[in-house]
Design a protein around this motif. Structure first.
Motif, short mmCIF file in Angstrom:
data_model
loop_
_atom_site.label_atom_id
_atom_site.label_comp_id
_atom_site.label_asym_id
_atom_site.label_seq_id
_atom_site.Cartn_x
_atom_site.Cartn_y
_atom_site.Cartn_z
N TRP A 253 0.82 -1.21 0.00
CA TRP A 253 0.00 0.00 0.00
C TRP A 253 0.85 1.26 0.00
N ASP A 254 1.66 1.49 1.05
CA ASP A 254 2.36 2.77 1.06
C ASP A 254 3.71 2.66 1.76
N ASN A 255 4.42 3.79 1.75
CA ASN A 255 5.68 3.94 2.50
C ASN A 255 6.70 2.87 2.14
N ALA A 256 6.95 2.71 0.85
CA ALA A 256 7.89 1.68 0.41
C ALA A 256 8.94 2.24 -0.54
N TYR A 257 9.28 3.51 -0.41
CA TYR A 257 10.35 4.10 -1.22
C TYR A 257 11.69 3.96 -0.49
N ASP A 258 12.75 3.73 -1.25
CA ASP A 258 14.08 3.79 -0.65
C ASP A 258 14.54 5.25 -0.60
N HIS A 259 15.75 5.48 -0.14
CA HIS A 259 16.22 6.85 0.07
C HIS A 259 16.42 7.61 -1.24
N LYS A 260 16.38 6.90 -2.37
CA LYS A 260 16.51 7.55 -3.66
C LYS A 260 15.16 7.77 -4.35
N GLY A 261 14.09 7.37 -3.68
CA GLY A 261 12.76 7.55 -4.25
C GLY A 261 12.34 6.44 -5.19
N THR A 262 13.00 5.29 -5.09
CA THR A 262 12.63 4.14 -5.91
C THR A 262 11.68 3.24 -5.13
N ILE B 238 3.08 9.30 -1.05
CA ILE B 238 3.57 8.33 -0.07
C ILE B 238 2.93 6.97 -0.29
N GLN B 239 1.79 6.93 -1.00
CA GLN B 239 1.10 5.67 -1.24
C GLN B 239 1.55 4.99 -2.53
N GLY B 240 2.63 5.49 -3.12
CA GLY B 240 3.25 4.75 -4.19
C GLY B 240 3.01 5.28 -5.59
N PRO B 241 3.69 4.68 -6.59
CA PRO B 241 3.61 5.14 -7.98
C PRO B 241 2.24 4.91 -8.60
N GLY B 242 1.39 4.11 -7.98
CA GLY B 242 0.04 3.92 -8.49
C GLY B 242 -0.82 5.16 -8.36
N GLU B 243 -0.30 6.21 -7.72
CA GLU B 243 -1.04 7.46 -7.57
C GLU B 243 -0.40 8.60 -8.35
N ALA B 244 0.29 8.24 -9.42
CA ALA B 244 1.08 9.21 -10.18
C ALA B 244 0.28 10.39 -10.72
N LYS B 245 -0.99 10.17 -11.06
CA LYS B 245 -1.77 11.23 -11.72
C LYS B 245 -2.55 12.11 -10.74
N PRO C 166 7.87 15.19 7.51
CA PRO C 166 7.30 13.93 8.00
C PRO C 166 8.36 12.83 7.95
N SER C 167 8.40 12.00 8.96
CA SER C 167 9.47 11.01 9.08
C SER C 167 9.47 10.00 7.94
N TRP C 168 8.34 9.82 7.27
CA TRP C 168 8.25 8.83 6.19
C TRP C 168 8.61 9.41 4.82
N LYS D 82 -1.95 7.39 5.93
CA LYS D 82 -3.10 7.78 6.75
C LYS D 82 -2.91 9.14 7.40
N SER D 83 -1.79 9.77 7.16
CA SER D 83 -1.50 11.07 7.76
C SER D 83 -2.20 12.18 6.99
N GLY D 84 -2.05 13.40 7.49
CA GLY D 84 -2.52 14.58 6.78
C GLY D 84 -4.00 14.56 6.48
#
Length: 637
Positions: free
Chosen positions: A174-183, A405-412, A471-473, A552-554
């Motif tokens: 679902w979310d919060n699965a990027y590495d420090h480079k944004g991948t 934060i919820q991933g590339p599936g929300e690109a648009k 935000p920490s994430w 779930k933030s914001g």
């Protein structure tokens, strides 16, 4: 006949009065005006001749709140791009409903839901259904969101088979699965297409166990929610496959075999003038049909924001045999409710300085629109929305591959939310925004009061004493002294301390309501100080509107206004409509907010509401205005 006692009569009428005094949708009140056809969040179009008058109408199912329903849009003239009549609700709304024409358009469409076939739908709506199959399609473990059933004669044996698209989220998470480079470190969305072959007859079907349809020797796999269309797109006598996805594009799989033994080539993206065809937002739902009756299969496509578009098949093909479609044209309808996409975020403000209040609104697509109040009456006449521009270009904030934060599936998605005020104190109203990114930016008004014009976006900067918080994430860090906070939260321009300098109130990076004070230096330069948590509850704890983590933030939409007209600024917060926090005064240098409750009875929220105020009747008393998930504006006098 005895007469009712007056008191009894009033009690009987009380529910009617209460409903009339509750939240009501704003209407255009503008006969002759045409606007984009639209339901609420997420359109599932079912093109068909609903009223049996010889032309194709639109039935559109909408599963959201508060606009849930299946709606009939009448085609009044039969043209290729008609102005449809206003929506007429014909039943409840639902996900995963599709129309198929396996026997051609001279017959009524087959309307399928997951595992069910609607009986006698045309002209009547969703009533009785029959079960089709109990087959379990879910691959592995995790979420399956799209379950899209259609019907076609896959192998030209005369028996109608089931074609099922499935959107699988088990690898995506679902979310919060990027590495420090944004991948993105989780897997992709999956969009598989299954065949359930009918080895019986059309009268007594017997569906075999599902198997994945393959293309180029591998299972068809698009980016979630495939919306499969198995029709003859190239007019060569066999069925080709065209899929949508959870994002905004289309993939075509040509049948290079035969009608009885299909073989599908590798998928090709639909393109126009060298660019991939794309819808304005995402979660698209394409349905193939010969809309313009010219002998080839066009696409009618629903979008996330409730609109429906026509993609015309040109009748020509690329060198590799992919059909050429024209870019989407969104259908129009007679104006009814004011609407701006989905999750509308209005602000009431006299944007053109003509003496009446207009509406400025953001939405999920990341645009900002101006709805002009044309006559200033208590029940105004409204103009169609005009997309605002910054530096001459339409404002269009988007997450892209790693901005959500919820991933590339929300690109648009962009989720713009804004307030209006004179941020640079030059006498002109500016616009300050937040979005899916959590970056607080503002657009300076470089025009005039009567003709506002927005310059390039600028970051809101803070005189941080240390590294800017975030935000920490967040995988990314704020640039320079920029203000970054939780996503999709409203930044409010307001002179909180009444020193004639506009301050900023917004959720901080941890979800607490914070006061960012403005100061003027000796050289006249304006400085924004770091945020302070000066707002507390009656129990003395700091006022936190959302301390949840990551996705779930914001999301908190707020407005600062003297709602009870006692001279103190109060707080309105999103809820089922709008929640009122009354300013109770000071305690040890902190402002106490008491949660009073909702300001209306009607529930208009799905994901979130967006409360603000507006003075439509010009009496100096601000009224409640709420933007809802369905993109509409709800007003309470």
């Amino acid at each position: 006949m005895s007469r009712l006692h007056p008191l009894v009569f009033l009690l009987l009428l009380a529910p009617i009065f209460a409903e009339q005094n509750d939240l009501q949708r704003l209407k255009y009140n503008n006969p002759g005006l045409t606007v984009d056809l639209g339901v609420g969040l997420w359109a599932w179009p079912l093109p068909m001749d609903w009223d049996n008058d010889g032309d194709l109408d639109l039935i559109v199912s909408c599963p959201d709140k508060p606009y849930n329903g299946t709606y009939f849009f009448e085609n009044p003239g039969g043209s290729k791009m008609p102005t449809f009549k206003k929506a007429v609700r014909i039943g409840k709304g639902t996900f995963n409903i599709h129309a198929s024409y396996p026997n051609g358009q001279k017959e009524k469409p087959v309307i399928l839901l997951p595992g069910e076939r609607a009986l006698d739908f045309v002209g009547k709506g969703l009533g009785k259904t029959e079960k089709l199959s109990q087959s379990q399609l879910t691959e592995g473990f995790g979420r399956v969101r799209a379950k899209q059933w259609k019907m076609a004669d896959y192998d030209a044996d005369g028996n109608l088979d089931l074609i099922v698209g499935e959107g699988y989220w088990g690898e995506y998470g679902w979310d919060n699965a990027y590495d420090h480079k944004g991948t993105w470190s989780n897997g992709p969305l999956r969009g598989w297409v299954y065949l359930l072959r009918n080895s019986g007859t059309n009268e007594k079907p017997k569906y075999e166990e599902p198997r994945k349809i393959e293309a180029d020797g591998k299972p068809v796999d698009v980016y979630g929610m495939p919306s499969p269309n198995l029709v003859d797109f190239d007019s060569d006598g066999d069925l080709d496959l065209l899929c949508g996805e959870f994002l905004d594009g289309f993939t075509y799989f040509q049948n290079t075999g035969t009608a009885k033994a299909p073989i599908y080539a590798a998928g090709q993206r639909l393109r126009h003038d060298g660019k991939e065809l794309a819808m304005h937002v995402q979660m698209i739902t394409p349905t193939a049909i010969d809309w313009d009756h010219d002998g080839d299969q066009d696409l009618i496509v629903g979008d996330e924001d409730g609109r429906v578009a026509f993609l015309e098949h040109t009748g020509s093909f690329t060198n590799d045999g992919t059909p050429k479609f024209l870019p989407p044209k969104y259908f129009q309808q007679e104006a009814d409710d004011l609407k701006f996409g989905a999750l509308a975020t209005p602000v009431g403000y006299d944007w053109d300085a003509d003496g009446d209040e207009d509406i400025i609104s953001g939405n999920t697509a990341g645009n900002i629109a101006f709805f002009e109040n044309l006559d200033g009456k208590a029940t105004p006449k409204w103009a169609a929305p005009v997309l605002l521009k910054s530096d001459g270009k339409i404002i269009h904030i988007q997450a892209g591959p790693n901005g959500s934060i919820q991933g590339p599936g929300e690109a648009k998605w962009g989720y713009t939310t804004q307030s209006i005020g004179d941020w640079n104190h030059d006498g002109l109203p500016d616009i300050m925004i937040n979005s899916i990114w959590g970056k607080i930016q503002w657009f300076p008004n470089i025009g005039t009061l009567i003709k506002p014009k927005l310059g390039p976006a600028q970051a809101v900067t803070v005189a941080w004493l240390n590294e800017p918080p975030k935000p920490s994430w967040n995988w990314w860090d704020p640039e320079g002294k920029n203000l970054v906070t939780q996503w999709r939260t409203t930044p409010v321009i307001v002179d909180w301390n009444k020193d004639q300098l506009n301050d900023l109130i917004v959720l901080d990076h941890e979800g607490y309501l914070a006061f960012f004070e403005r100061q003027k230096n000796a050289d006249g330069k304006l400085t924004l100080l770091p945020g302070k948590r000066i707002f507390i509850t009656e129990s003395g704890s700091f006022l936190a509107l959302n301390t949840n983590h990551a996705g779930k933030s914001g999301r908190s939409k707020i407005d600062i206004i003297d709602w009870d007209r006692d001279g103190d600024l109060d707080l309105l917060v999103n809820s089922i409509n709008a929640e009122f926090y009354r300013n109770e005064g000071q305690l040890k240098g902190k402002t106490v907010f008491k949660k009073i409750g909702n300001l209306a009875k009607r529930k208009v929220s799905g994901h979130s509401s967006s409360p603000t105020t507006i003075d439509l009747n010009g009496d100096g008393k601000r009224e409640l205005l709420i933007g809802a998930e369905d993109g509409r504006f709800y007003h309470k006098k």
